[in-house]
Design a protein around this motif. Structure first.
Motif, short mmCIF file in Angstrom:
data_model
loop_
_atom_site.label_atom_id
_atom_site.label_comp_id
_atom_site.label_asym_id
_atom_site.label_seq_id
_atom_site.Cartn_x
_atom_site.Cartn_y
_atom_site.Cartn_z
N ASN A 11 10.44 18.87 52.68
CA ASN A 11 10.19 17.53 53.23
C ASN A 11 11.30 17.00 54.12
O ASN A 11 11.11 16.04 54.85
N ALA A 12 12.48 17.62 54.07
CA ALA A 12 13.59 17.17 54.91
C ALA A 12 13.32 17.42 56.39
O ALA A 12 13.90 16.76 57.26
N PHE A 13 12.43 18.37 56.69
CA PHE A 13 12.16 18.73 58.09
C PHE A 13 10.86 18.11 58.61
O PHE A 13 10.42 18.44 59.71
N LYS A 14 10.25 17.23 57.83
CA LYS A 14 9.01 16.58 58.26
C LYS A 14 9.28 15.23 58.91
O LYS A 14 10.20 14.51 58.49
N SER A 15 8.47 14.88 59.89
CA SER A 15 8.56 13.55 60.49
C SER A 15 7.91 12.55 59.55
O SER A 15 7.23 12.92 58.58
N LYS A 16 8.08 11.27 59.82
CA LYS A 16 7.50 10.24 58.96
C LYS A 16 5.98 10.36 58.91
O LYS A 16 5.36 10.26 57.86
N THR A 17 5.38 10.60 60.09
CA THR A 17 3.92 10.75 60.15
C THR A 17 3.46 11.98 59.40
O THR A 17 2.49 11.94 58.63
#
Length: 277
Positions: free
Chosen positions: A34-40
């Protein structure tokens, strides 16, 4: 070559070990995903799903900027260096006194160290806060440094076990040469306690690095934030920015994990050697 034989006990033992490994690795794995995911992307996909790209470092840049992690790392490093040096000096001196000299209150002092270890820390915070406030250390970096200077009973026992293995004849020979007690401590005792000191330094460093309670309670100013309290920049009463929180935790976790992996053998060796000597 005969096949390996597995007893029911062995199967259960290995199963428990694999379950334990999975439980330990599960939380860090979720952080990495999840650290590499954007907010969307985080809001529209499962937390167990791989990110669209592991080259998306926007969250890490945001964390550095908003949480001022460079300043947080500096504050944490300052506390660790000063507190650990002071803690080691006080710990070796206390161990030297308790291990080499007999006096009336020796058993009382030892008993006090043991008794304090059974007292929940939270129950003493009103008195501790009053002392810190009266010393004008509240909302200064010295509050955390002073509170981490104290010698724990574990540290004391590790030093005492190593000290008992140092022959008293060395002290007596130095005294015959005219050495003072402090010089004996400085030139003989302290250097010979180096293996125990290495163990204590690593344990204390990890303890201070992971501590959130003391900085949060005694150093609320934003400019005094350490790596643990800097996480609060991404959480409020109503919401938490989990993608940024994951990136922040990952950035804070990696250095201490690397330190532990490199030096864990010294921790175990110091404790085991101190226990058997």
């Amino acid at each position: 070559m005969t096949g390996a034989k597995f007893s029911p006990f062995s199967v259960v033992k290995h199963a428990i070990l694999w379950i334990a490994v999975a439980m330990i690795l599960f939380p860090p794995s979720i952080l990495v995903l999840n650290a590499f995911k954007s907010k969307t992307e985080f809001s529209q996909t499962s937390v167990f799903k791989l990110p669209a790209s592991f080259l998306n470092f926007d969250n890490f840049g945001t964390v550095m900027t908003r949480a001022h992690l460079d300043r947080a790392y500096l504050n944490t490093l300052t506390i660790i260096v000063v507190a650990v040096i002071g803690n080691v000096l006080l710990g070796t001196m206390v161990a030297y006194i308790l291990g080499r000299f007999d006096f009336k209150l020796k058993k009382t002092v030892m008993g006090a160290y043991i008794a304090v270890s059974f007292v929940p820390t939270i129950t003493t915070q009103v008195a501790t806060f009053t002392v810190v406030h009266n010393l004008h250390l509240y909302n200064t970096i010295w509050a955390s440094i002073v509170l981490h200077l104290g010698t724990s009973v574990l540290q004391l026992f590790i030093y005492l076990q190593f000290l008992h293995n140092i022959p008293r004849e060395l002290d007596e020979a130095a005294m015959m040469e005219g050495a003072s007690l402090f010089r004996i401590y400085r030139t003989i005792i302290f250097p010979l306690l180096t293996p125990a000191t290495a163990t204590i330094v690593i344990i204390k460093t990890i303890d201070i690095y992971n501590d959130m309670f003391i900085p949060y309670l005694y150093m609320p100013a934003q400019k005094l934030a350490v790596v643990s309290t800097s996480l609060m920049n991404f959480s409020s009463e109503r919401s938490t920015e989990w993608e940024l929180m994951s990136a922040a935790i990952l950035m804070i976790m990696v250095p201490i994990v690397v330190i532990y992996l490199f030096f864990q053998r010294y921790v175990f060796a110091g404790i085991v050697n101190g226990a058997v000597k």
